[in-house]
Design an enzyme around this catalytic site. Structure first.
Site, PDB file in Angstrom:
ATOM      1  N   TYR A 138     -24.625  -3.245 -14.617  1.00 49.95           N
ATOM      2  CA  TYR A 138     -25.177  -2.407 -15.461  1.00 49.95           C
ATOM      3  C   TYR A 138     -26.166  -3.056 -16.291  1.00 49.95           C
ATOM      4  O   TYR A 138     -27.569  -2.799 -16.336  1.00 49.95           O
ATOM      5  CB  TYR A 138     -24.441  -1.433 -16.128  1.00 49.95           C
ATOM      6  CG  TYR A 138     -24.921  -0.469 -17.014  1.00 49.95           C
ATOM      7  CD1 TYR A 138     -25.472   0.658 -16.310  1.00 49.95           C
ATOM      8  CD2 TYR A 138     -25.003  -0.847 -18.276  1.00 49.95           C
ATOM      9  CE1 TYR A 138     -25.885   1.743 -17.345  1.00 49.95           C
ATOM     10  CE2 TYR A 138     -25.552   0.247 -19.117  1.00 49.95           C
ATOM     11  CZ  TYR A 138     -26.119   1.331 -18.660  1.00 49.95           C
ATOM     12  OH  TYR A 138     -26.401   2.280 -19.399  1.00 49.95           O
ATOM     13  N   LYS A 142     -30.409  -2.834 -16.392  1.00 52.70           N
ATOM     14  CA  LYS A 142     -30.953  -2.032 -17.323  1.00 52.70           C
ATOM     15  C   LYS A 142     -32.184  -3.084 -17.857  1.00 52.70           C
ATOM     16  O   LYS A 142     -33.310  -2.778 -18.365  1.00 52.70           O
ATOM     17  CB  LYS A 142     -30.184  -1.549 -18.515  1.00 52.70           C
ATOM     18  CG  LYS A 142     -29.558  -0.282 -17.850  1.00 52.70           C
ATOM     19  CD  LYS A 142     -30.755   0.637 -17.520  1.00 52.70           C
ATOM     20  CE  LYS A 142     -29.696   1.936 -17.283  1.00 52.70           C
ATOM     21  NZ  LYS A 142     -30.572   2.993 -16.840  1.00 52.70           N
TER      22      LYS A 142
END
Length: 231
Positions: A138, A142
């Site tokens: 994640y 990002k």
């Protein structure tokens, strides 16, 4: 206003579509599923980034007959795990598809279909400004979106003349899924999705309210009060 929402059937995306329709804006939803509230829908298809981009661009070229005032990419998801986790590679692959692929395709569509002076928003994450050992996939996906934002804002980044890209960095949104899996959390620190809707409306209608081109905008809520801070 004429806008597109990439991720228009998700929790935040559906909120945006409903909000913009309440203002009588024309809305195109781009997602894996149709949103019946939108004026038109592009259903994403394809097993690779190249296939998805080709399909989305073809559909948008057919359905979006006038230039867009804004395109908001709010597609994404979450999966955790450190490098030793049994699903580390699988989860990282998923995060790349949900955050990087959608952001790259959004940028490509914006380059072709935004008005001059239009707005593109991407979605990063405040925790991913630092290491995220418990959710590495994640975090890296990002962080890539943060870098994409900086590149698009540079001269020669490919967006139309005068267009602005902003990347929002929420910490935790107050979504039904977060309420379900974080039932004991302090919800006075959760950012309401309505705040994002109103913020995007302001940025779209009033270009002077936007942050500098390429800004990473932290969106943090404390004691039910939300503030925007440029990193």
């Amino acid at each position: 206003m004429r806008v597109a929402v990439y991720g228009g059937k998700g929790a935040l995306g559906s909120t945006l579509v409903n909000h913009f329709k309440s203002k009588d804006w024309w809305v195109c939803s781009i997602d894996l599923r149709e949103n019946p509230e939108a004026d038109v829908n592009v259903v994403v298809k394809g097993a690779t980034l190249e296939e998805q981009a080709a399909h989305v661009n073809k559909e948008v070229a057919t359905l979006v007959t006038e230039k867009l005032d804004a395109l908001y990419c709010v597609a994404g998801g979450w999966a955790g795990g450190d490098a030793s986790h049994e699903n580390f590679i699988k989860n990282t692959d998923l995060m790349m598809k949900q955050s990087i692929w959608t952001s790259v395709i959004s940028a490509n569509v914006a380059a072709k279909h935004l008005k001059e002076g239009g707005l593109l928003t991407l979605t990063g994450a405040e925790p991913c400004l630092e290491g995220t050992h418990f959710m590495i996939g994640y975090g890296l996906s990002k962080a890539a979106v943060h870098q994409l934002t900086a590149s698009l804002a540079q001269k020669g980044g490919g967006l139309p003349e005068g267009a602005v890209v902003q990347c929002i960095l929420p910490k935790t949104l107050d979504t039904p899924m977060n309420r379900k899996f974080m039932a004991n959390a302090d919800f006075t620190t959760r950012t309401p999705m309505s705040y994002i809707s109103e913020m995007f409306t302001k940025w779209t209608e009033d270009p002077s309210s936007r942050h500098p081109n390429g800004a990473l905008v932290k969106i943090l809520t404390e004691n039910s009060e939300t503030k925007e801070t440029v990193v």
